[in-house]
Write an enzyme that holds these catalytic residues in place. Structure first.
Site, PDB file in Angstrom:
ATOM      1  N   SER A 253       3.593 -31.982  -2.690  1.00 42.62           N
ATOM      2  CA  SER A 253       4.508 -32.678  -3.576  1.00 42.62           C
ATOM      3  C   SER A 253       5.926 -32.327  -3.204  1.00 42.62           C
ATOM      4  O   SER A 253       6.175 -31.412  -2.417  1.00 42.62           O
ATOM      5  CB  SER A 253       4.255 -32.300  -5.026  1.00 42.62           C
ATOM      6  OG  SER A 253       4.790 -31.019  -5.251  1.00 42.62           O
ATOM      7  N   LYS A 254       6.837 -33.079  -3.795  1.00 47.41           N
ATOM      8  CA  LYS A 254       8.249 -32.812  -3.541  1.00 47.41           C
ATOM      9  C   LYS A 254       8.582 -31.393  -3.992  1.00 47.41           C
ATOM     10  O   LYS A 254       9.368 -30.696  -3.379  1.00 47.41           O
ATOM     11  CB  LYS A 254       9.065 -33.823  -4.344  1.00 47.41           C
ATOM     12  CG  LYS A 254      10.521 -33.847  -3.999  1.00 47.41           C
ATOM     13  CD  LYS A 254      11.162 -34.980  -4.755  1.00 47.41           C
ATOM     14  CE  LYS A 254      12.619 -35.115  -4.404  1.00 47.41           C
ATOM     15  NZ  LYS A 254      13.197 -36.305  -5.016  1.00 47.41           N
ATOM     16  N   ARG A 255       7.934 -30.994  -5.090  1.00 46.24           N
ATOM     17  CA  ARG A 255       8.265 -29.699  -5.662  1.00 46.24           C
ATOM     18  C   ARG A 255       7.969 -28.548  -4.714  1.00 46.24           C
ATOM     19  O   ARG A 255       8.766 -27.660  -4.540  1.00 46.24           O
ATOM     20  CB  ARG A 255       7.548 -29.492  -7.010  1.00 46.24           C
ATOM     21  CG  ARG A 255       8.516 -29.641  -8.171  1.00 46.24           C
ATOM     22  CD  ARG A 255       7.795 -29.998  -9.444  1.00 46.24           C
ATOM     23  NE  ARG A 255       7.751 -31.430  -9.617  1.00 46.24           N
ATOM     24  CZ  ARG A 255       6.681 -32.120  -9.915  1.00 46.24           C
ATOM     25  NH1 ARG A 255       5.524 -31.532 -10.073  1.00 46.24           N
ATOM     26  NH2 ARG A 255       6.747 -33.424 -10.067  1.00 46.24           N
ATOM     27  N   GLY A 257       8.026 -28.747  -1.744  1.00 44.21           N
ATOM     28  CA  GLY A 257       8.854 -28.970  -0.563  1.00 44.21           C
ATOM     29  C   GLY A 257       8.074 -29.258   0.702  1.00 44.21           C
ATOM     30  O   GLY A 257       8.553 -29.029   1.804  1.00 44.21           O
TER      31      GLY A 257
END
Ligand code: GLU
Length: 474
Positions: A253-255, A257
Site C-alpha cells: 500500500s501507499k502507507r 511505501g
C-alpha cells in the site's frame, strides 16, 4: 458472440501500486486475447481521496506500459461519462427504481443511532449489521421525513434466508448465507453512490462482460449479484485475483511505501519489464518461459491459469527480468534511464558526453535498473578506493607487487591513451612479469578499481584516465 469488454476502475489517488497495475494488465490481456475492448473508468465516489492530476497520472502509467485504452475519460466511447462523479443522476435514477420495485428502501437513521448499534455489536463481539430499522416505513412516513429535510440513504434490501452463490473463474464456487448480508448502503446522503452500487450500475451500463478485480470483493459479489437480479440484468463473468503482498507478508500500500509503479519507473526500471514481471506474479503460462512481450502475453493469457494464492512482490526477481531488458536497450534509451541518476549523484561537469556514454555502455550488462549505475560506477568518482578483505588477501600473494610495478611502467609509456594501447600494456606485462590469467588481470583490476569484478579491464582503465590509473598504481 458478444464482444468481450473489461474495465480498469481505479480511484484517482495519484498513486498506483504494482498490485493495481497487475489487475489492469490482466484486464487488458483478457480483453485483447479475445479481440475485445479495454475501458478505463474513474471511481471517484470517495471525493476525499481525490487528487488533482490523477487521471493524467493513470493515463501516463498505462501509456508507459503500452496498455491501450479503447474507451475512457480522455477517449471517445458510447458509454460515457467514464468518471463516476459525472454519472450521479444515473445512480439516483436506478436506486429509486429499486425502491419502487421493493428491492431497496430509504433509511433515515442518524449517525448517533448507527454508532450506538456499532458499539453494541462490538460489546457483544459480533459483526455489525444494520438492523433494518427503516425497512418498513410507510410511504407517508417517508414523504414526511423527506419534506422535513431529514437526511437519508438508500439501502439494499437483502433476503434473510437461504444462500447466494456464484462461480468465480479463479476461486470456483463461492457461497454465502444470506442472513450475513447487510442491507448495504447504495446511495449516500450526499447523493454519491457507494462502490457497492456504482460498480454494478456501471458494469452493466458499460456492457462489461468480465469483471477482474482484487479478491477483497469476492465475498461482496453475491450482494452485487442480487442487484443484477433485482434489475433483471445479465451478470458478468467474475475473475477475482489474489493480493500482491510485500516481502513482509503485508498488503502493498501507499502507507508502507512499497513498490509503486512510478517509483520503480523513476529508479530506471523499464515499463515492459515491470509488466512482464507483474504478469508472472500470480499467473503462469503452460511452459517455463519467463520473458514475454506484450504480444506474447496477449496471445497466451488464459485467466484459468491465475493462481489463488497471494503472491509476494520479489524485487530480486524483478531485477533479474529488468536486467534482461536492459541488456537489449539501444544506447540512447540506456542513457535516458541512467544519466539523470549519475547527474544527481556525481559532479559530471568535467566529463564529456563521450566519456559518459562509454561509461554507461560498459555497464550495460552489469546493472539491473537505471539507478544502479550510481553504485557500480562510484570507483570513477572517488579519490580513494578502499579494498575489502577479499581484495586485500588476494593482493598479499607473492609476485603481485612485481606485476603491478611492470604494469605501471607500461602505462607510463603510453602516449596515446587508447583501449588498444592499454590492451598492449596488459599483454606486455604478461610477457615481462611472466604471469597470466587471474594472476595477471586480478591484481591490476583490484589496484585500479578496488573490485574483483567489473566490465572489461581495458575499458575500465581507459575511462579512469591515465592520471587516476597511475595514482592508484602507486
Ligand atoms: N475502485 C475499485 C478499487 O480501486 C475498483 C474495484 C473494481 O475493479 O471493481 O479497488
Amino acid at each position: 458472440m458478444t464482444k468481450v469488454r473489461t474495465r480498469f476502475a481505479p480511484s484517482p489517488t495519484g498513486y498506483m501500486h504494482v498490485g493495481n497495475l497487475r489487475t489492469a494488465i490482466f484486464e487488458y490481456l483478457i480483453a485483447k486475447h479475445n479481440n475485445g475492448e479495454f475501458i478505463l473508468r474513474i471511481e471517484d465516489t470517495d471525493q476525499t481521496r481525490k487528487v488533482d492530476g490523477a487521471i493524467d497520472f493513470i493515463y501516463n502509467t498505462l501509456n508507459l506500459c503500452d496498455i491501450k485504452i479503447d474507451e475512457g475519460p480522455n477517449n471517445k466511447g458510447e458509454y460515457g461519462p467514464y468518471i463516476q462523479s459525472e454519472r450521479l443522476p444515473l445512480y439516483k435514477k436506478y436506486a429509486e427504481k429499486l425502491v419502487e420495485d421493493g428491492h431497496a428502501y430509504y433509511c433515515f437513521c442518524t449517525e448517533e443511532r448507527l454508532d450506538k448499534l456499532r458499539k453494541k455489536a462490538e460489546e457483544e463481539k459480533r459483526a455489525f449489521l444494520y438492523d433494518g430499522h427503516c425497512k418498513n416505513l410507510t410511504k407517508e412516513e417517508i414523504e414526511k421525513k423527506i419534506k422535513n429535510g431529514e437526511k437519508y440513504v438508500i439501502r439494499q434490501k437483502m433476503p434473510k434466508e437461504g444462500i447466494s452463490e456464484y462461480i468465480d473463474t479463479v476461486y470456483g464456487k463461492i457461497t454465502v448465507e444470506n442472513k450475513l448480508l447487510e442491507d448495504q448502503i447504495l446511495l449516500k446522503s450526499d447523493g454519491y453512490p457507494t462502490y457497492n452500487f456504482a460498480n454494478v450500475i456501471d458494469d452493466h451500463l458499460m456492457n462489461i462482460t468480465h469483471v477482474i478485480r482484487g479478491n477483497e470483493y469476492i465475498m461482496s459479489t453475491p450482494k452485487y449479484n442480487l442487484l443484477y437480479d433485482a434489475f433483471g440484468w445479465e451478470k458478468p463473468t467474475y475473475i477475482h485475483v489474489s493480493m500482491v503482498l510485500g516481502e513482509d507478508g503485508q498488503k502493498l500500500s501507499k502507507r508502507n511505501g512499497d513498490a509503486s509503479f512510478m517509483d520503480l519507473y523513476n529508479d530506471g526500471y523499464i515499463p515492459q519489464a515491470i509488466v512482464n514481471y507483474l504478469v508472472m506474479l500470480g499467473w503462469s503460462p503452460d511452459n517455463n518461459d519467463e520473458i514475454f512481450s506484450m504480444d506474447d502475453l496477449i496471445r497466451l493469457f488464459d485467466p484459468k491459469r491465475i493462481s489463488k494464492s497471494p503472491s509476494v512482490f520479489d524485487i530480486k526477481k524483478l531485477n533479474w527480468i529488468n536486467a534482461h531488458y536492459i541488456k537489449k536497450l539501444e544506447l540512447n534509451d540506456l542513457l535516458n534511464i541512467t544519466v539523470p541518476h549519475l547527474k544527481d549523484a556525481y559532479d559530471l561537469s568535467d566529463k564529456s558526453d563521450e566519456w559518459i556514454s562509454e561509461l554507461v555502455s560498459i555497464y550495460q550488462d552489469h546493472i539491473s535498473y537505471g539507478k544502479e549505475i550510481v553504485e557500480v560506477t562510484d570507483l570513477f568518482f572517488k579519490d580513494k578506493i578502499e579494498l575489502d578483505c577479499e581484495c586485500r588477501e588476494f593482493m598479499e600473494q607473492d609476485g603481485i607487487d612485481n606485476t603491478i610495478k611492470v604494469f605501471k611502467s607500461e602505462i607510463e609509456n603510453i602516449d596515446d591513451w587508447t583501449i588498444e594501447n592499454i590492451n598492449s600494456a596488459i599483454m606486455n606485462t604478461k610477457e615481462k612479469a611472466c604471469v597470466k590469467g587471474k594472476m595477471l588481470y586480478m591484481p591490476i583490476r583490484i589496484k585500479v578499481s578496488g573490485q574483483m569484478h567489473g566490465p572489461e579491464l581495458p575499458d575500465t582503465i581507459h575511462l579512469l584516465g591515465k592520471e587516476t590509473v597511475l595514482n592508484r598504481l602507486k
